[in-house]
Design a protein around this motif. Structure first.
Motif, mmCIF file in Angstrom:
data_model
loop_
_atom_site.group_PDB
_atom_site.id
_atom_site.type_symbol
_atom_site.label_atom_id
_atom_site.label_comp_id
_atom_site.label_asym_id
_atom_site.label_seq_id
_atom_site.Cartn_x
_atom_site.Cartn_y
_atom_site.Cartn_z
ATOM 1 N N HIS A 101 0.805 -1.233 0.000
ATOM 2 C CA HIS A 101 0.000 0.000 0.000
ATOM 3 C C HIS A 101 0.833 1.276 0.000
ATOM 4 N N HIS A 122 -6.341 -3.795 3.293
ATOM 5 C CA HIS A 122 -6.026 -2.366 3.435
ATOM 6 C C HIS A 122 -5.850 -1.635 2.105
ATOM 7 N N THR A 125 -6.547 2.129 1.242
ATOM 8 C CA THR A 125 -5.593 3.221 1.489
ATOM 9 C C THR A 125 -5.628 4.322 0.426
ATOM 10 N N ASN A 213 -6.456 4.212 5.053
ATOM 11 C CA ASN A 213 -5.953 2.865 5.323
ATOM 12 C C ASN A 213 -6.832 2.123 6.323
ATOM 13 N N THR A 298 -0.009 1.635 7.576
ATOM 14 C CA THR A 298 -0.710 2.722 8.270
ATOM 15 C C THR A 298 0.250 3.862 8.595
#
Lengths: 417, 162
Positions: A101, A122, A125, A213, A298
């Protein structure tokens, strides 16, 4: 009738005038999988008896979850992925390139207005740069690799507007933990989320990625933001693709509209074993921690390490505590080295692992022991997440993790700034 | 299908269903050995083939790993009933052919250990201990076609043949 961002992007990609609840078959702009999911995707691809992919340059496989391989099982999966990528000439990011990501936007595969799917939850994101991107499973990824299309149920949208500015020591991670604490782990299930407010406008694109995210941690299908000048400048720096920014219409229909005043919130902590088990730091401060972790899709970006380095400069990680650091990409790692931030963090006692997911998923790189507490910048603190169901994971911002490892207990970062 | 019920709470995440330490294989038989391990380490020893899992809200939240529904199916669980499912798990289950049924009432009322029979065509769930019949939420038409094809792989294969 007006449309949400999700309705516009899914309409543009399906050729239908699509609204929430409709099922559309849409053309995707990019799809990817990681080393945890691509193995099964390749199996499904083969079972579907496919002989080719729809467009090799619009597909990537990224080895990030367990890198370098910690065991022979993973090695076999990595080998299978490398061979598949080579055979079909798709983009392969091998060990040490970084977390999927970070790489997908950083390497310029996604721009505003795009429709992207990824075999990783995720994938939401990239909503931060105005792309409708969502996580799917391996078999969906296989179908997308073959046909360049996937079916979508057009989601309803939850609109969240933030009022006010952050107090000192409060970051985008705190904002998202606060939001998830309020709406809960299933608060946005089956829905797209749209985020608005001055606090979002003032944030860097790095900080915005943190919010989008974690949309999935509230069950969200996408975490969308409008593209402003900051977004477009960022995208131009990273991609040659043409952006097609989408904004929601004034009369768009929302399933839910929420407003939060952010000016009064403290740094936030998600306590074990759920991301929506959120408390202000004042309630948790003092809890002993044996491991800190800064990294992940993240919070493993340049700005995150800058914030941590500011707090850790000239300080030491407390005896009995350790700090694991995983840059979200090789590019970030190199920048950390050039800027001297890596040195600052190593001198403070931090330990760098390969750019990638690090210990987040519990496959390697820092599995906690029985009874230990971890303070982490990751997005999940589920039971057993880091590889030991007898350990306890607390989630916070990079500033909170940096302050906490200095004291060996969960610490309000405002004490150290 | 008929089986004994094993109940779990709200927000059972995919890390509990199949921890990431077992993602070093995609072999269903291997994944089956660790099914639900971090939710209940003794689960695979307690359950019998054909049994049914009942979850609360947001069953299967978290990671997109398809290993989760695969491990449940391969362990021999015949169906999962829940108050609600997380989106990716829901989609993955349909794609790999694990029967899932959404019913708040059934998930609430049916007790641990009860014998339950399920008619997938009608979506009827019958608690054989109490005799009560519950009706699960029907699937949208398009999804029903994938379910009827026994998952996305066969569905895509059939499409190719046309």
């Amino acid at each position: 009738m007006g449309k949400t961002i999700a309705e516009k992007i899914l309409s543009n990609h399906s050729g239908k005038d699509a609204f929430a609840g409709d099922i559309v078959i849409a053309d995707i702009d990019f799809c990817m999988g990681q080393d945890g999911t691509s193995g099964i995707a390749i199996d499904s691809f083969n079972k579907m008896q496919a002989k080719s992919v729809f467009e090799s340059q619009k597909i990537a496989m990224i080895l990030d979850h367990s890198c370098p391989s910690p065991n022979e099982g993973v090695s076999a999966i990595h080998k299978k992925i490398r061979e598949f990528a080579h055979k079909f000439k798709i983009n392969l990011y091998d060990i040490g390139c970084g977390v999927c990501h970070q790489l997908v936007p950083e390497q310029g595969y996604v721009v505003p207005g795009n429709l992207v799917i990824g075999a990783d939850s995720h994938t939401c994101t990239y909503g931060a740069i105005n792309a409708f991107s969502t996580g799917v499973g391996s078999t969906d990824f296989a179908a997308a690799m073959i046909s360049g299309k996937l079916w979508f149920k057009v989601p309803e949208t939850m609109k969240i507007t933030y009022k006010g500015d952050f107090a000192k020591g409060v970051y985008s991670k705190d904002l998202m933990l606060y939001t998830i604490g309020k709406i809960k782990a299933d608060g946005a299930t089956y829905m797209a989320m749209e985020f608005y407010g001055k606090v979002i406008e003032n944030m860097s694109v790095d900080a915005r990625f943190t919010i989008s995210n974690m949309a999935i941690e509230a069950g969200g299908k996408a975490g969308l933001m409008e593209a402003d000048k900051k977004t477009l400048d960022w995208v131009k720096k990273h991609s040659k693709l043409k952006p097609n920014p989408q904004t929601a219409d004034k009369d768009a229909k929302y399933a839910k509209t929420l407003e939060f005043d952010v000016s009064k919130i403290s740094p936030q902590i998600a306590k074990p074993h759920a991301v929506d088990n959120v408390a202000p730091i004042e309630e948790v401060a003092g809890t002993p921690v044996q491991q800190g972790f800064i990294g992940t899709c993240t919070n493993g970006r340049m700005e995150d390490f800058e914030i941590a380095a500011k707090i850790l400069k000239g300080k030491k990680v407390k005896d009995g505590c350790r700090l694991v650091l995983a840059p979200a990409s090789k590019t970030i790692f190199l920048e950390l080295m050039k800027s001297g931030i890596a040195e600052t963090l190593i001198n403070a006692g931090g330990v760098f692992v390969t750019p990638g997911c690090g210990p987040c998923v519990g496959t390697h790189n820092g599995v906690p022991s029985d009874g230990e507490n971890v303070i982490s910048t990751a997005n999940r603190n589920f039971l057993g997440r880091m590889g030991n169901r007898k350990a306890f994971i607390y989630l916070g911002s990079p500033a909170t993790v940096a302050a906490s490892v200095i004291e060996g207990k969960i610490t309000d970062p405002r004490k150290h700034s | 299908m008929k089986g004994k019920v094993h109940k779990f709470g709200d927000n059972v995440d995919t890390d509990q269903i199949i921890p990431a330490r077992y993602l070093n294989t995609s072999d269903p038989e291997e994944l089956a050995k660790y099914c639900m391990e971090d939710a209940d380490p003794d689960f695979v020893n307690r359950m019998n083939k054909g049994d049914i899992i009942i979850g609360g809200e947001n069953f299967g939240c978290g990671s997109s790993r398809e290993h989760a529904p695969i491990s449940i199916k391969a362990a021999g669980i015949s169906a999962v009933i829940a108050k609600s499912f997380a989106r990716i798990f829901y989609r993955n289950s349909i794609n790999i052919g694990l029967p899932i049924l959404e019913s708040c009432e059934a998930a609430e009322e049916i007790q641990e250990g009860s014998e339950v029979s399920i008619d997938l065509t009608s979506g009827e769930i019958k608690d054989l201990s109490s005799g009560k019949i519950y009706k699960a939420q029907p699937f949208p038409n398009f999804m029903q076609k994938i379910i009827d094809a026994d998952g996305l792989i066969s569905y895509v294969k059939r499409k190719f043949k046309k």
